[in-house]
Motif scaffolding. Sequence first.
Motif, PDB file in Angstrom:
ATOM      1  N   ARG A 252       0.648  -1.367  -0.016  1.00  8.70           N
ATOM      2  CA  ARG A 252       0.457   0.241  -0.403  1.00  8.70           C
ATOM      3  C   ARG A 252       0.925   1.015   0.202  1.00  8.70           C
ATOM      4  NH1 ARG A 252      -5.145   1.338   1.691  1.00  8.70           N
ATOM      5  NH2 ARG A 252      -5.575   3.571   2.007  1.00  8.70           N
ATOM      6  N   PHE A 253       1.988   1.046   0.787  1.00  7.27           N
ATOM      7  CA  PHE A 253       2.429   2.460   0.974  1.00  7.27           C
ATOM      8  C   PHE A 253       3.963   2.325   0.233  1.00  7.27           C
ATOM      9  CE2 PHE A 253      -0.072   1.905   4.471  1.00  7.27           C
ATOM     10  CZ  PHE A 253      -0.869   3.194   4.209  1.00  7.27           C
ATOM     11  N   ASP A 254       4.309   1.369  -0.135  1.00  2.97           N
ATOM     12  CA  ASP A 254       5.280   1.346  -1.590  1.00  2.97           C
ATOM     13  C   ASP A 254       7.068   0.980  -0.140  1.00  2.97           C
ATOM     14  OD1 ASP A 254       5.398   0.879  -4.040  1.00  2.97           O
ATOM     15  OD2 ASP A 254       4.756   2.816  -4.115  1.00  2.97           O
ATOM     16  N   ARG A 358       1.777   7.710   0.216  1.00  2.00           N
ATOM     17  CA  ARG A 358       2.567   7.388  -0.634  1.00  2.00           C
ATOM     18  C   ARG A 358       3.856   7.563   0.172  1.00  2.00           C
ATOM     19  NH1 ARG A 358       0.177   2.384  -2.579  1.00  2.00           N
ATOM     20  NH2 ARG A 358       1.737   2.690  -4.981  1.00  2.00           N
TER      21      ARG A 358
END
Length: 607
Positions: A252-254, A358
């Motif tokens: 989801r957040f790399d 992100r």
Amino acid sequence: MATIRLTAAQAMMRYLSAQLNEDGETYLAGVWAIFGHGNVAGIGEALHGLKDTWPTWRGQNEQSMAHAAIAYAKQMRRTRAMAVTSSIGPGALNMITAAGLAHVNRLPVLFVPGDVFAGRGPDPVLQQLEDATDGSLSVNDCFRPVSRYFDRITRPEQLLTALPRALRTMTDPAECGPVTLSFCQDVQAEAYDWPEAFFTPNVWRTRRPHPDPVELDRVAALIRAAKRPVIIAGGGVHFSGADAALAAFAQRFDIPVVETQAGKSALPWDHALNLGPVGVTGASSANAACESADLILGVGTRFQDFTTGSWALFKHKDRKLVSINVAAYDAMKHGAEPLCADARVALELLQTALGDHRCQPPPKGLKAAWFAAVDPLTDAPGDANSLPTDQQVIGAVQRASHMETVVMCAAGTMPGELHKLWKAPRAGAYHMEYGFSCMGYEIAGAMGIKMAQPGRDVICMVGDGSYMMMNSEMATAAMMGISFAVVITDNRGYGCINRLQMGTGGAEFNNLYAHANIETQPRIDFAAHANAMGATAVKVTSIAGLEAALAKRDAVKGPYVIVIDTDPYPSTPHGGNWWDVAVPEISPRPGMAEVRAQYETQRKDQA
């Protein structure tokens, strides 16, 4: 109130056999027992009465049968455990090392060592330790520092409070670990009128503590402010069953994920965000990400020195440390911003709190470069006349493995090489006891893993040094028909420590047999030894021979041992990080002063 008259030992075992986990299974799967003076009469009779409904297993050594129990609990992600009982004196003391192993690894096991007479009538009894200054001491007091809960049972009715406390500790996510109930032998045989309700089946839930809202907000703010965060996945990810939550959070957040020894296999090795193992035995990809990270987010890790490179790995000047851990003790280490909670719950709530945030994607190419460097090391050797390396042995085992394989180890060369090189395809495919790194855990541990998950393909990797340290449960596995493979790499000594000795400026001394004070170099036939204990064993002379032997393992009933000679000197040169091993300030040996100077320079990088 309805009562039932039982001995204290009968009451203990009846109570334990009625405790359930959330799946309705008996929480304690059974009891490992070596009977002797102090437990054969009371506990032995009690276990005999339950033998048709609750199993008792006979081990060969008190320490190793406890290792089997601990490995079982680890592979079961702490949802089930086992009990272990011994005689007094040396039998009890044999279990101290296993208790330390369980304590360090936060794993549940119930130790019930026999103890001296509470009434003291026959003092001193056989095997009793006498202290001229304290009449209450016995050898079982040695369990105190390596137990999460300790109690000495000197009256039958004490079990009414001691047993629930023991189970509470073993099933508590933060306090989980070994419990010792030191059971005086005369008390075991005493009768008492027990409330029948005490033996009603009881379900023990594993709590999932939620985080403090302020801590959650603070950690979410730190993640939002970070440009290059990295997640360190520890063993708590497995115990929480948080591998899916971790994968969802990272994607989801790399945020890239690196893995400790206990956390390895939290993500599949080929997951795009899994940068590999971290720390002293880590991949260059993972360590490079940590060195440049401005936020380290530990999830279920103790931040052991092998993980942190003795706290020299996290070099970014603006680095911040966050620790998600169910235990407040671990969540606060090294000034970390704590998020004291269950790992799965914390990751799910953090994901909601961060919304559409992100992070900056991790650098590309790190992982590909790592595998390009190390994969050739695991290829079969082109020179048939040279001894194979441990890396080549790992390559052979990897090629023979599949989705149901569990590779396991504990000490020596293999833990570091497996951490770097093994490609774990799923959670639970990698079982490493590296909290204590206890030589001798391997054979018993493999047996415990197979008892936990009979359908898995268990492969135990063990060096000749660890095999010699403790191998007797091979006979137990053979007698019980428990099937697993053992690959013994014979480098004729303690090759790992020999390399450490050389790396810290020392002379090769007392580690390999070639440098030990002996008259005759060993000619140990490990295959013959394993065969003599009931295993099926072969010795191979090449990597091709190893692969051919591994291909036959499914057809073998009981332990299947494959022995191969290896070169004690090569190790994977790529990756890794500094480890703080003190170098002598004074030595008459040439060159030691330079090694000491390098050591002092490296110590300056410690956070």
